[in-house]
Design an enzyme around this catalytic site. Sequence first.
Site, PDB file in Angstrom:
ATOM      1  N   GLY A  66       0.805  -1.227   0.000  1.00 49.02           N
ATOM      2  CA  GLY A  66       0.000   0.000   0.000  1.00 49.02           C
ATOM      3  C   GLY A  66       0.829   1.265   0.000  1.00 49.02           C
ATOM      4  N   ARG A  89      -1.616  -4.130   7.246  1.00 44.95           N
ATOM      5  CA  ARG A  89      -2.575  -3.935   8.339  1.00 44.95           C
ATOM      6  C   ARG A  89      -3.658  -2.914   8.012  1.00 44.95           C
ATOM      7  N   ASP A 115      -2.100  -8.841   9.181  1.00 42.87           N
ATOM      8  CA  ASP A 115      -0.934  -8.544  10.012  1.00 42.87           C
ATOM      9  C   ASP A 115      -0.025  -9.773   9.906  1.00 42.87           C
ATOM     10  N   TYR A 197      22.520  -3.521   5.209  1.00 39.14           N
ATOM     11  CA  TYR A 197      23.149  -3.852   6.499  1.00 39.14           C
ATOM     12  C   TYR A 197      22.724  -5.240   7.018  1.00 39.14           C
ATOM     13  N   PRO A 238      18.130  -3.129  -0.877  1.00 38.95           N
ATOM     14  CA  PRO A 238      18.172  -1.737  -1.336  1.00 38.95           C
ATOM     15  C   PRO A 238      19.049  -0.867  -0.430  1.00 38.95           C
ATOM     16  N   ARG A 249      11.222   7.219  10.299  1.00 36.57           N
ATOM     17  CA  ARG A 249      11.643   6.419  11.451  1.00 36.57           C
ATOM     18  C   ARG A 249      13.162   6.275  11.568  1.00 36.57           C
TER      19      ARG A 249
HETATM   20  C1  LIG Z   1      16.994   6.620   5.961  1.00 41.61           C
HETATM   21  C2  LIG Z   1      16.833   5.329   5.228  1.00 41.61           C
HETATM   22  C3  LIG Z   1      18.094   4.630   5.037  1.00 41.61           C
HETATM   23  C4  LIG Z   1      18.225   3.315   4.961  1.00 41.61           C
HETATM   24  C5  LIG Z   1      17.071   2.412   5.142  1.00 41.61           C
HETATM   25  C6  LIG Z   1      17.508   1.034   5.396  1.00 41.61           C
HETATM   26  C7  LIG Z   1      16.667   0.084   5.824  1.00 41.61           C
HETATM   27  C8  LIG Z   1      15.266   0.264   6.052  1.00 41.61           C
HETATM   28  C9  LIG Z   1      14.539  -0.719   6.579  1.00 41.61           C
HETATM   29  C10 LIG Z   1      13.112  -0.564   6.864  1.00 41.61           C
HETATM   30  O1  LIG Z   1      12.518  -1.501   7.304  1.00 41.61           O
HETATM   31  S1  LIG Z   1      12.343   0.914   6.525  1.00 41.61           S
HETATM   32  C11 LIG Z   1      10.592   0.604   6.729  1.00 41.61           C
HETATM   33  C12 LIG Z   1      10.107   1.298   7.905  1.00 41.61           C
HETATM   34  N1  LIG Z   1       8.658   1.227   7.915  1.00 41.61           N
HETATM   35  C13 LIG Z   1       7.970   0.943   9.013  1.00 41.61           C
HETATM   36  O2  LIG Z   1       8.514   0.762  10.091  1.00 41.61           O
HETATM   37  C14 LIG Z   1       6.492   0.873   8.836  1.00 41.61           C
HETATM   38  C15 LIG Z   1       5.776   0.103   9.916  1.00 41.61           C
HETATM   39  N2  LIG Z   1       6.151   0.554  11.266  1.00 41.61           N
HETATM   40  C16 LIG Z   1       5.263   0.635  12.307  1.00 41.61           C
HETATM   41  O3  LIG Z   1       4.094   0.330  12.196  1.00 41.61           O
HETATM   42  C17 LIG Z   1       5.806   1.071  13.655  1.00 41.61           C
HETATM   43  O4  LIG Z   1       6.863   1.967  13.495  1.00 41.61           O
HETATM   44  C18 LIG Z   1       6.307  -0.142  14.515  1.00 41.61           C
HETATM   45  C19 LIG Z   1       7.445  -0.900  13.833  1.00 41.61           C
HETATM   46  C20 LIG Z   1       6.785   0.396  15.873  1.00 41.61           C
HETATM   47  C21 LIG Z   1       5.175  -1.147  14.754  1.00 41.61           C
HETATM   48  O5  LIG Z   1       3.999  -0.523  15.194  1.00 41.61           O
HETATM   49  P1  LIG Z   1       3.102  -1.190  16.378  1.00 41.61           P
HETATM   50  O6  LIG Z   1       1.904  -0.304  16.524  1.00 41.61           O
HETATM   51  O7  LIG Z   1       2.887  -2.601  16.147  1.00 41.61           O
HETATM   52  O8  LIG Z   1       4.060  -1.096  17.614  1.00 41.61           O
HETATM   53  P2  LIG Z   1       4.027  -0.161  18.911  1.00 41.61           P
HETATM   54  O9  LIG Z   1       3.937   1.267  18.563  1.00 41.61           O
HETATM   55  O10 LIG Z   1       2.997  -0.722  19.828  1.00 41.61           O
HETATM   56  O11 LIG Z   1       5.490  -0.427  19.520  1.00 41.61           O
HETATM   57  C22 LIG Z   1       5.931  -1.741  19.833  1.00 41.61           C
HETATM   58  C23 LIG Z   1       7.091  -1.628  20.824  1.00 41.61           C
HETATM   59  O12 LIG Z   1       8.153  -0.893  20.212  1.00 41.61           O
HETATM   60  C24 LIG Z   1       8.475   0.263  21.002  1.00 41.61           C
HETATM   61  N3  LIG Z   1       8.858   1.357  20.124  1.00 41.61           N
HETATM   62  C25 LIG Z   1       8.130   1.881  19.127  1.00 41.61           C
HETATM   63  N4  LIG Z   1       8.792   2.901  18.555  1.00 41.61           N
HETATM   64  C26 LIG Z   1       9.964   3.020  19.219  1.00 41.61           C
HETATM   65  C27 LIG Z   1      11.086   3.915  19.090  1.00 41.61           C
HETATM   66  N5  LIG Z   1      11.117   4.858  18.154  1.00 41.61           N
HETATM   67  N6  LIG Z   1      12.118   3.760  19.928  1.00 41.61           N
HETATM   68  C28 LIG Z   1      12.104   2.797  20.887  1.00 41.61           C
HETATM   69  N7  LIG Z   1      11.063   1.909  21.056  1.00 41.61           N
HETATM   70  C29 LIG Z   1      10.018   2.042  20.241  1.00 41.61           C
HETATM   71  C30 LIG Z   1       7.182   0.567  21.730  1.00 41.61           C
HETATM   72  O13 LIG Z   1       7.433   1.376  22.871  1.00 41.61           O
HETATM   73  C31 LIG Z   1       6.673  -0.825  22.040  1.00 41.61           C
HETATM   74  O14 LIG Z   1       7.405  -1.385  23.118  1.00 41.61           O
HETATM   75  P3  LIG Z   1       6.771  -1.391  24.620  1.00 41.61           P
HETATM   76  O15 LIG Z   1       5.459  -2.122  24.537  1.00 41.61           O
HETATM   77  O16 LIG Z   1       6.591   0.044  25.009  1.00 41.61           O
HETATM   78  O17 LIG Z   1       7.798  -2.088  25.458  1.00 41.61           O
HETATM   79  N1  LIG Z   2      13.212   2.985   1.866  1.00 40.05           N
HETATM   80  C1  LIG Z   2      14.453   2.570   2.068  1.00 40.05           C
HETATM   81  O1  LIG Z   2      15.406   3.350   2.061  1.00 40.05           O
HETATM   82  C2  LIG Z   2      14.725   1.123   2.315  1.00 40.05           C
HETATM   83  C3  LIG Z   2      13.722   0.199   2.498  1.00 40.05           C
HETATM   84  N2  LIG Z   2      14.039  -1.112   2.681  1.00 40.05           N
HETATM   85  C4  LIG Z   2      12.991  -2.125   2.767  1.00 40.05           C
HETATM   86  O2  LIG Z   2      12.017  -1.867   1.783  1.00 40.05           O
HETATM   87  C5  LIG Z   2      10.755  -2.354   2.215  1.00 40.05           C
HETATM   88  C6  LIG Z   2       9.712  -1.270   2.064  1.00 40.05           C
HETATM   89  O3  LIG Z   2      10.022  -0.174   2.908  1.00 40.05           O
HETATM   90  P1  LIG Z   2       9.481   1.297   2.617  1.00 40.05           P
HETATM   91  O4  LIG Z   2       8.592   1.263   1.446  1.00 40.05           O
HETATM   92  O5  LIG Z   2      10.619   2.200   2.633  1.00 40.05           O
HETATM   93  O6  LIG Z   2       8.640   1.593   3.954  1.00 40.05           O
HETATM   94  P2  LIG Z   2       7.074   1.572   4.254  1.00 40.05           P
HETATM   95  O7  LIG Z   2       6.943   1.893   5.711  1.00 40.05           O
HETATM   96  O8  LIG Z   2       6.344   2.409   3.279  1.00 40.05           O
HETATM   97  O9  LIG Z   2       6.666   0.056   3.992  1.00 40.05           O
HETATM   98  C7  LIG Z   2       6.491  -0.895   4.990  1.00 40.05           C
HETATM   99  C8  LIG Z   2       5.178  -1.598   4.736  1.00 40.05           C
HETATM  100  O10 LIG Z   2       5.073  -2.706   5.616  1.00 40.05           O
HETATM  101  C9  LIG Z   2       3.752  -2.804   6.040  1.00 40.05           C
HETATM  102  N3  LIG Z   2       3.717  -3.466   7.355  1.00 40.05           N
HETATM  103  C10 LIG Z   2       4.328  -3.060   8.492  1.00 40.05           C
HETATM  104  N4  LIG Z   2       4.030  -3.884   9.497  1.00 40.05           N
HETATM  105  C11 LIG Z   2       3.227  -4.851   8.975  1.00 40.05           C
HETATM  106  C12 LIG Z   2       2.583  -5.983   9.531  1.00 40.05           C
HETATM  107  N5  LIG Z   2       2.706  -6.305  10.821  1.00 40.05           N
HETATM  108  N6  LIG Z   2       1.827  -6.757   8.705  1.00 40.05           N
HETATM  109  C13 LIG Z   2       1.684  -6.447   7.398  1.00 40.05           C
HETATM  110  N7  LIG Z   2       2.270  -5.381   6.823  1.00 40.05           N
HETATM  111  C14 LIG Z   2       3.028  -4.584   7.619  1.00 40.05           C
HETATM  112  C15 LIG Z   2       3.235  -1.375   6.134  1.00 40.05           C
HETATM  113  O11 LIG Z   2       1.814  -1.308   5.930  1.00 40.05           O
HETATM  114  P3  LIG Z   2       0.758  -1.183   7.156  1.00 40.05           P
HETATM  115  O12 LIG Z   2       1.196  -0.069   8.019  1.00 40.05           O
HETATM  116  O13 LIG Z   2      -0.546  -0.975   6.445  1.00 40.05           O
HETATM  117  O14 LIG Z   2       0.784  -2.509   7.848  1.00 40.05           O
HETATM  118  C16 LIG Z   2       3.971  -0.720   4.966  1.00 40.05           C
HETATM  119  O15 LIG Z   2       3.152  -0.709   3.817  1.00 40.05           O
HETATM  120  C17 LIG Z   2      10.964  -2.858   3.631  1.00 40.05           C
HETATM  121  O16 LIG Z   2      11.209  -4.243   3.627  1.00 40.05           O
HETATM  122  C18 LIG Z   2      12.207  -2.134   4.073  1.00 40.05           C
HETATM  123  O17 LIG Z   2      12.891  -2.842   5.068  1.00 40.05           O
HETATM  124  C19 LIG Z   2      15.328  -1.548   2.730  1.00 40.05           C
HETATM  125  C20 LIG Z   2      16.350  -0.679   2.587  1.00 40.05           C
HETATM  126  C21 LIG Z   2      16.137   0.729   2.329  1.00 40.05           C
END
Ligand SMILES: CC/C=C\C/C=C\C=C\C(=O)SCCNC(=O)CCNC(=O)[C@H](O)C(C)(C)COP(=O)(O)OP(=O)(O)OC[C@H]1O[C@@H](n2cnc3c(N)ncnc32)[C@H](O)[C@@H]1OP(=O)(O)O
Ligand SMILES: NC(=O)C1=CN([C@@H]2O[C@H](COP(=O)(O)OP(=O)(O)OC[C@H]3O[C@@H](n4cnc5c(N)ncnc54)[C@H](OP(=O)(O)O)[C@@H]3O)[C@@H](O)[C@H]2O)C=CC1
Length: 333
Positions: A66, A89, A115, A197, A238, A249
């Site tokens: 999405g 989600r 989820d 990484y 990537p 984040r």
């Molecule tokens: C700059 C880019 C360069 C390079 C990128 C390289 C790699 C990238 C990799 C990626 O994966 S990028 C994709 C990122 N996208 C997302 O994260 C989207 C989905 N994320 C979320 O929904 C939330 O951020 C989530 C991961 C925290 C999950 O949400 P959920 O509602 O399920 O969790 P909670 O909010 O209930 O938190 C759970 C637990 O974590 C603690 N927590 C949350 N945020 C933080 C924080 N910033 N720092 C420390 N701890 C955190 C939170 O307190 C909960 O723990 P407790 O219950 O309080 O103990």
């Molecule tokens: N952007 C970047 O620089 C980089 C990204 N990546 C990787 O690329 C991919 C996409 O990231 P990006 O598009 O940047 O970030 P986004 O946050 O846009 O994408 C993450 C997606 O994961 C979904 N998601 C998170 N938690 C759950 C869950 N519990 N169940 C189902 N779906 C979930 C979210 O949808 P919803 O909230 O609706 O659940 C969201 O659409 C990831 O695997 C990330 O690790 C890797 C390296 C670099």
Amino acid sequence: MAARVVGRTGRLAAVVRSSAVRLQSRLHGSTGLRSGSQANFFPPLEDAMLPSGSFNNRMALITGGGTGLGRAMTATLSQLGAQCIIASRKLDVLQRTAEEISSQTGNKVHAVQCDVRDPQAVSQCVDQIEALTGLPDVIINNAAGNFVCPSERLSPNAWKTITDIVLNGTAFVTLELGKRLIQNQKGASFLAITTIYAESGSGFVVPSASAKAGVEALYKSLAAEWGRYGHRFNIIQPGPIRTKGAFSRLDPTGAFEKAMIDRIPTGRLGTPAEIANLAAYVSSNYASWMSGAVIRFDGGEYVSLAGEFNELRSVTPDQWKLLEAMIRKTKGS
Ligand SMILES: CC/C=C\C/C=C\C=C\C(=O)SCCNC(=O)CCNC(=O)[C@H](O)C(C)(C)COP(=O)(O)OP(=O)(O)OC[C@H]1O[C@@H](n2cnc3c(N)ncnc32)[C@H](O)[C@@H]1OP(=O)(O)O
Ligand SMILES: NC(=O)C1=CN([C@@H]2O[C@H](COP(=O)(O)OP(=O)(O)OC[C@H]3O[C@@H](n4cnc5c(N)ncnc54)[C@H](OP(=O)(O)O)[C@@H]3O)[C@@H](O)[C@H]2O)C=CC1
């Protein structure tokens, strides 16, 4: 004599150091010098790369489809003829994306709430997919969660949340679909989106690094085990690509972005369309001989970070003359 050499060496080292510092501060300054110049050599192309119709009659599941990179992959596959299912989600976000992409490409995109941390929800999601389109030919495990945080501040639930989404979520989706595909004697392409990484590890994103490394082990292992069922498994790592989900984040102040661009040899971030083209190729029949591959797609960032002497990029030609003269003068060890 020795004192003169030592004095001169010290002065030269100081010149090199201060010039490197000046250059670094210029690169890190608001002008974004290197991204303005080097990036001109590497313009991103946004069009779909494969021939139109490459995914006709094929079904593709994209988790996290999405938003961000998943959305871009969905748009490209849909444009190339695939019927897509996007799952995550937030159903409202999925439905909006599905409608937007369908209306642009004329190919149906289905939105399914799931989820991936919950194996029962994953199983129900796959039931829904089977009813909507049949089992998919293409599976892209893209959903992830992440945030920067010093490891000493992580709660057990923070660790569990990230590793559940990334490693367990990918495993639940892959195993549920894999079992049903095997039962139906249907082949498929599985792709996992990890990160550079996953290979090196990284401080401050330790749950993500650990889970992504696990995903890579899972996919390499299944590439070996499930080829006999017609399944391919590949990985794209990537480098940084601006999406709201990642950057809000991982770089909440925006301060880190310049540093990333400065160290990327192609002088810019990647674009969602570029990764979508690569994912489409890997998932297509043009790549039917590709399995177990780990493709780093990062503009050169990984090797730039790794090389011991890469900082010497900031030494000027005049400084090189002096350095070379010093090196050539050395006799013996
Ligand atoms: C700059 C880019 C360069 C390079 C990128 C390289 C790699 C990238 C990799 C990626 O994966 S990028 C994709 C990122 N996208 C997302 O994260 C989207 C989905 N994320 C979320 O929904 C939330 O951020 C989530 C991961 C925290 C999950 O949400 P959920 O509602 O399920 O969790 P909670 O909010 O209930 O938190 C759970 C637990 O974590 C603690 N927590 C949350 N945020 C933080 C924080 N910033 N720092 C420390 N701890 C955190 C939170 O307190 C909960 O723990 P407790 O219950 O309080 O103990
Ligand atoms: N952007 C970047 O620089 C980089 C990204 N990546 C990787 O690329 C991919 C996409 O990231 P990006 O598009 O940047 O970030 P986004 O946050 O846009 O994408 C993450 C997606 O994961 C979904 N998601 C998170 N938690 C759950 C869950 N519990 N169940 C189902 N779906 C979930 C979210 O949808 P919803 O909230 O609706 O659940 C969201 O659409 C990831 O695997 C990330 O690790 C890797 C390296 C670099």
